[in-house]
Design an enzyme around this catalytic site. Structure first.
Site, PDB file in Angstrom:
ATOM      1  N   VAL A  47       4.263   9.932  28.743  1.00 33.78           N
ATOM      2  CA  VAL A  47       4.059  10.415  30.079  1.00 33.78           C
ATOM      3  C   VAL A  47       4.762  11.689  30.118  1.00 33.78           C
ATOM      4  O   VAL A  47       4.018  12.595  30.964  1.00 33.78           O
ATOM      5  CB  VAL A  47       4.832   9.291  31.220  1.00 33.78           C
ATOM      6  CG1 VAL A  47       6.263   9.385  31.040  1.00 33.78           C
ATOM      7  CG2 VAL A  47       4.106   9.503  32.412  1.00 33.78           C
ATOM      8  N   ALA A  68       2.420  16.285  37.167  1.00 35.06           N
ATOM      9  CA  ALA A  68       2.938  15.007  36.974  1.00 35.06           C
ATOM     10  C   ALA A  68       2.166  13.891  36.327  1.00 35.06           C
ATOM     11  O   ALA A  68       0.974  13.876  36.571  1.00 35.06           O
ATOM     12  CB  ALA A  68       3.510  14.251  38.452  1.00 35.06           C
ATOM     13  N   ASP A  69       2.563  12.993  35.838  1.00 32.10           N
ATOM     14  CA  ASP A  69       1.818  11.771  35.305  1.00 32.10           C
ATOM     15  C   ASP A  69       2.671  10.478  35.484  1.00 32.10           C
ATOM     16  O   ASP A  69       3.925  10.433  35.428  1.00 32.10           O
ATOM     17  CB  ASP A  69       1.629  12.042  33.779  1.00 32.10           C
ATOM     18  CG  ASP A  69       0.704  11.075  33.194  1.00 32.10           C
ATOM     19  OD1 ASP A  69      -0.602  11.032  33.886  1.00 32.10           O
ATOM     20  OD2 ASP A  69       0.859  10.483  32.217  1.00 32.10           O
ATOM     21  N   THR A  70       1.890   9.600  35.895  1.00 32.22           N
ATOM     22  CA  THR A  70       2.491   8.293  36.202  1.00 32.22           C
ATOM     23  C   THR A  70       1.710   6.992  35.280  1.00 32.22           C
ATOM     24  O   THR A  70       0.818   7.141  35.217  1.00 32.22           O
ATOM     25  CB  THR A  70       2.344   7.837  37.778  1.00 32.22           C
ATOM     26  OG1 THR A  70       2.883   8.846  38.508  1.00 32.22           O
ATOM     27  CG2 THR A  70       2.989   6.532  38.080  1.00 32.22           C
ATOM     28  N   ALA A 105       6.613  11.023  35.119  1.00 28.60           N
ATOM     29  CA  ALA A 105       7.198  12.510  34.499  1.00 28.60           C
ATOM     30  C   ALA A 105       6.568  13.667  35.432  1.00 28.60           C
ATOM     31  O   ALA A 105       5.617  13.503  35.878  1.00 28.60           O
ATOM     32  CB  ALA A 105       6.545  12.732  33.075  1.00 28.60           C
TER      33      ALA A 105
END
Length: 208
Positions: A47, A68-70, A105
């Protein structure tokens, strides 16, 4: 005065959260192979790699970028966005009555460099009935969400308890995002504490 930045994400939740704090940004989603970038990494590492890749893809000189990454992780397996209704239903059945982890992240980048952080929350789901799962899947609300659910979906309200940052589960831990945006002189004019009641008691809360 805060610098205007690029939000490298198509997520409406991230736009709404940032806009609520008065942030000044342009939306320019990053078109990358997220699965390919994360291959070979542990979920927490993957992530971060994806968020960094998104920020890099939208780098434009000295203009600040926020990416961002989830991901949702259940028993070591990453549950991304469902490909179809059948996968959505399967994810919700798997999560029902269980506790899973949500990782987001966040990465900021400008001409001076990159800053990144990882936030983790533990989410316990209530037991979900088959009929309400079917109704939620049919509504389409979970189609663009990791794990096929939204913690903020009041009509469904799938979450029984959360340990950690609520906004992280929505897709953008605001205290962390604000801290990283400050590193590139693009912090929103209004703090999370003054924007959302829940942010005042968030474990990620910082002094304004």
């Amino acid at each position: 005065m805060s610098r205007r930045f690029v939000l490298a994400s198509a997520s409406p939740r991230r736009r709404e959260l940032l806009a609520a704090m008065g942030a000044s940004f342009d939306v320019r989603p990053a078109d990358i192979d997220e699965v390919g970038v994360a291959v070979g990494f542990l979920p927490e590492q993957g992530v971060l790699a994806v968020a960094r890749a998104k920020a890099s893809a939208r780098r434009d000189g000295d203009v600040p970028v926020l990416a961002a990454d989830t991901i949702v992780v259940l028993d070591g397996t990453v549950l991304g966005k469902p490909a179809d209704d059948a996968e959505s239903r399967a994810m919700l059945l798997a999560l029902s009555g269980r506790t899973h982890r949500v990782y987001t992240a966040v990465c900021t980048r400008d001409g001076a460099g990159e800053h990144a952080a990882l936030v983790e929350s533990a989410v316990s789901m209530r037991v979900l009935g088959a009929a309400e799962i079917d109704a939620y899947v049919a509504s389409g609300q979970g189609r663009d969400k990791a794990g096929s659910y939204g913690i903020q979906d009041d009509g469904f309200a799938p979450v029984a308890a959360i340990e950690g940052c609520y906004c992280n589960v929505m897709g953008l831990p605001l205290w962390t995002a604000c801290h990283l945006l400050a590193r590139v002189d693009a912090a929103p004019p209004v703090s999370p504490r003054a924007t959302f009641t829940r942010c005042a008691v968030c474990p990620q809360a910082r002094d304004d």
